[in-house]
Design a protein around this motif. Structure first.
Motif, PDB file in Angstrom:
ATOM      1  N   ALA A   7      46.082  10.392 -21.638  1.00 33.26           N
ATOM      2  CA  ALA A   7      47.183  10.674 -22.564  1.00 33.26           C
ATOM      3  C   ALA A   7      46.818  11.829 -23.504  1.00 33.26           C
ATOM      4  O   ALA A   7      47.643  12.725 -23.748  1.00 33.26           O
ATOM      5  CB  ALA A   7      47.546   9.429 -23.359  1.00 33.26           C
ATOM      6  N   ASP A   8      45.603  11.819 -24.033  1.00 31.15           N
ATOM      7  CA  ASP A   8      45.165  12.917 -24.908  1.00 31.15           C
ATOM      8  C   ASP A   8      45.104  14.228 -24.138  1.00 31.15           C
ATOM      9  O   ASP A   8      45.529  15.277 -24.641  1.00 31.15           O
ATOM     10  CB  ASP A   8      43.811  12.613 -25.534  1.00 31.15           C
ATOM     11  CG  ASP A   8      43.890  11.572 -26.639  1.00 31.15           C
ATOM     12  OD1 ASP A   8      44.968  11.446 -27.253  1.00 31.15           O
ATOM     13  OD2 ASP A   8      42.875  10.895 -26.874  1.00 31.15           O
ATOM     14  N   GLU A  11      48.595  15.508 -23.780  1.00 28.50           N
ATOM     15  CA  GLU A  11      49.126  16.002 -25.048  1.00 28.50           C
ATOM     16  C   GLU A  11      48.516  17.351 -25.428  1.00 28.50           C
ATOM     17  O   GLU A  11      49.212  18.206 -26.000  1.00 28.50           O
ATOM     18  CB  GLU A  11      48.916  14.973 -26.144  1.00 28.50           C
ATOM     19  CG  GLU A  11      49.814  13.755 -25.971  1.00 28.50           C
ATOM     20  CD  GLU A  11      49.552  12.670 -26.996  1.00 28.50           C
ATOM     21  OE1 GLU A  11      49.061  12.984 -28.094  1.00 28.50           O
ATOM     22  OE2 GLU A  11      49.847  11.503 -26.688  1.00 28.50           O
ATOM     23  N   GLU A  14      50.231  19.879 -23.342  1.00 29.70           N
ATOM     24  CA  GLU A  14      51.569  20.067 -23.919  1.00 29.70           C
ATOM     25  C   GLU A  14      51.503  20.965 -25.162  1.00 29.70           C
ATOM     26  O   GLU A  14      52.403  21.780 -25.387  1.00 29.70           O
ATOM     27  CB  GLU A  14      52.187  18.722 -24.303  1.00 29.70           C
ATOM     28  CG  GLU A  14      52.665  17.924 -23.124  1.00 29.70           C
ATOM     29  CD  GLU A  14      53.980  18.449 -22.582  1.00 29.70           C
ATOM     30  OE1 GLU A  14      54.942  18.617 -23.358  1.00 29.70           O
ATOM     31  OE2 GLU A  14      54.043  18.686 -21.360  1.00 29.70           O
ATOM     32  N   LEU A  15      50.460  20.833 -25.961  1.00 30.34           N
ATOM     33  CA  LEU A  15      50.283  21.698 -27.131  1.00 30.34           C
ATOM     34  C   LEU A  15      50.214  23.159 -26.697  1.00 30.34           C
ATOM     35  O   LEU A  15      50.881  24.027 -27.291  1.00 30.34           O
ATOM     36  CB  LEU A  15      49.011  21.304 -27.892  1.00 30.34           C
ATOM     37  CG  LEU A  15      48.566  22.242 -29.012  1.00 30.34           C
ATOM     38  CD1 LEU A  15      49.610  22.303 -30.123  1.00 30.34           C
ATOM     39  CD2 LEU A  15      47.200  21.809 -29.542  1.00 30.34           C
ATOM     40  N   ARG A  18      53.745  24.216 -25.675  1.00 27.14           N
ATOM     41  CA  ARG A  18      54.627  24.400 -26.839  1.00 27.14           C
ATOM     42  C   ARG A  18      54.297  25.687 -27.579  1.00 27.14           C
ATOM     43  O   ARG A  18      55.193  26.395 -28.049  1.00 27.14           O
ATOM     44  CB  ARG A  18      54.514  23.217 -27.804  1.00 27.14           C
ATOM     45  CG  ARG A  18      55.240  21.972 -27.355  1.00 27.14           C
ATOM     46  CD  ARG A  18      55.402  20.940 -28.469  1.00 27.14           C
ATOM     47  NE  ARG A  18      54.302  20.827 -29.397  1.00 27.14           N
ATOM     48  CZ  ARG A  18      53.227  20.062 -29.233  1.00 27.14           C
ATOM     49  NH1 ARG A  18      53.102  19.322 -28.148  1.00 27.14           N
ATOM     50  NH2 ARG A  18      52.290  20.009 -30.145  1.00 27.14           N
ATOM     51  N   THR A  34      52.432  24.237 -34.336  1.00 32.04           N
ATOM     52  CA  THR A  34      51.380  23.913 -33.374  1.00 32.04           C
ATOM     53  C   THR A  34      49.990  23.937 -34.019  1.00 32.04           C
ATOM     54  O   THR A  34      49.011  23.589 -33.377  1.00 32.04           O
ATOM     55  CB  THR A  34      51.395  24.866 -32.151  1.00 32.04           C
ATOM     56  OG1 THR A  34      51.133  26.202 -32.580  1.00 32.04           O
ATOM     57  CG2 THR A  34      52.726  24.784 -31.408  1.00 32.04           C
ATOM     58  N   ARG A 118      43.513  15.896 -33.843  1.00 33.64           N
ATOM     59  CA  ARG A 118      44.635  14.961 -33.837  1.00 33.64           C
ATOM     60  C   ARG A 118      44.970  14.654 -35.294  1.00 33.64           C
ATOM     61  O   ARG A 118      44.152  14.142 -36.045  1.00 33.64           O
ATOM     62  CB  ARG A 118      44.277  13.686 -33.085  1.00 33.64           C
ATOM     63  CG  ARG A 118      45.460  12.761 -32.931  1.00 33.64           C
ATOM     64  CD  ARG A 118      45.172  11.470 -32.185  1.00 33.64           C
ATOM     65  NE  ARG A 118      43.790  11.219 -31.910  1.00 33.64           N
ATOM     66  CZ  ARG A 118      43.311  10.917 -30.690  1.00 33.64           C
ATOM     67  NH1 ARG A 118      44.105  10.877 -29.659  1.00 33.64           N
ATOM     68  NH2 ARG A 118      42.032  10.668 -30.523  1.00 33.64           N
ATOM     69  N   ARG A 122      49.314  13.562 -33.490  1.00 34.99           N
ATOM     70  CA  ARG A 122      49.617  14.730 -32.632  1.00 34.99           C
ATOM     71  C   ARG A 122      48.430  15.675 -32.595  1.00 34.99           C
ATOM     72  O   ARG A 122      47.768  15.904 -33.614  1.00 34.99           O
ATOM     73  CB  ARG A 122      50.821  15.495 -33.189  1.00 34.99           C
ATOM     74  CG  ARG A 122      52.098  14.710 -33.091  1.00 34.99           C
ATOM     75  CD  ARG A 122      53.296  15.530 -33.418  1.00 34.99           C
ATOM     76  NE  ARG A 122      53.520  16.496 -32.357  1.00 34.99           N
ATOM     77  CZ  ARG A 122      54.332  17.530 -32.447  1.00 34.99           C
ATOM     78  NH1 ARG A 122      55.002  17.748 -33.534  1.00 34.99           N
ATOM     79  NH2 ARG A 122      54.492  18.350 -31.444  1.00 34.99           N
ATOM     80  N   TRP A 123      48.181  16.256 -31.430  1.00 37.28           N
ATOM     81  CA  TRP A 123      47.129  17.258 -31.295  1.00 37.28           C
ATOM     82  C   TRP A 123      47.672  18.603 -31.766  1.00 37.28           C
ATOM     83  O   TRP A 123      48.762  19.017 -31.379  1.00 37.28           O
ATOM     84  CB  TRP A 123      46.653  17.354 -29.849  1.00 37.28           C
ATOM     85  CG  TRP A 123      45.811  16.187 -29.451  1.00 37.28           C
ATOM     86  CD1 TRP A 123      46.231  15.063 -28.794  1.00 37.28           C
ATOM     87  CD2 TRP A 123      44.420  16.018 -29.704  1.00 37.28           C
ATOM     88  NE1 TRP A 123      45.167  14.203 -28.621  1.00 37.28           N
ATOM     89  CE2 TRP A 123      44.043  14.767 -29.166  1.00 37.28           C
ATOM     90  CE3 TRP A 123      43.452  16.800 -30.323  1.00 37.28           C
ATOM     91  CZ2 TRP A 123      42.750  14.278 -29.231  1.00 37.28           C
ATOM     92  CZ3 TRP A 123      42.148  16.315 -30.385  1.00 37.28           C
ATOM     93  CH2 TRP A 123      41.807  15.068 -29.844  1.00 37.28           C
TER      94      TRP A 123
END
Length: 142
Positions: A7-8, A11, A14-15, A18, A34, A118, A122-123
């Motif tokens: 999961a990390d 994420e 995803e960072l 984004r 971000t 984190r 959120r990272w």
């Protein structure tokens, strides 16, 4: 050092996505978001620190974004320690400044060495450092 969860890892990927989406779309607030509040970006323009300054940096950088599509590749996440991690990746920029009439091509590439944290679940980037920048003279003359 601790193992990173799937999961990390997702994420953090995803960072990166984004971040480049905000760059390509000129989304100043999304770009700043971000980073941690005191996050920094170091690249060929120097070091910029803090969300407001980072958003202004992207706004100033704006004219060279037209037609660019940035992406991260070969991402490696290492040195995980609780709520921090080190991230290494390549950046690749595909350009077509006249969409539908110009053949897309590689405009530039670089390497990033990042420190992420984190915060509030959120990272975010604590520190982004670009090195090994190469530019295509078609897109960046002189």
């Amino acid at each position: 050092m601790s193992a990173i969860t799937a999961a990390d890892r997702f994420e953090i990927h995803e960072l990166l996505a984004r971040y480049w989406k905000a760059v390509d779309e000129g989304d100043l607030q999304g770009f700043g978001a971000t980073f941690t509040e005191d996050g920094s970006l170091t690249n060929y323009t120097g070091t910029t620190t803090g969300r407001a300054a980072l958003a202004q940096w992207l706004d100033d950088y704006g004219p060279s974004r037209v037609g660019n599509r940035h992406m991260s590749t070969n991402t490696i996440i290492t040195e995980v320690d609780g709520d921090t991690a080190t991230v290494w990746s390549y950046m690749l920029v595909i350009a077509a400044f006249e969409p539908r009439t110009q053949t897309p091509h590689v405009a530039s590439y670089s390497r990033f060495n990042d420190r992420v944290a984190r915060v509030g679940g959120r990272w975010l980037f604590r520190e982004r450092v670009m090195d090994d920048l190469a530019l295509n003279s078609i897109d960046y003359p002189g």
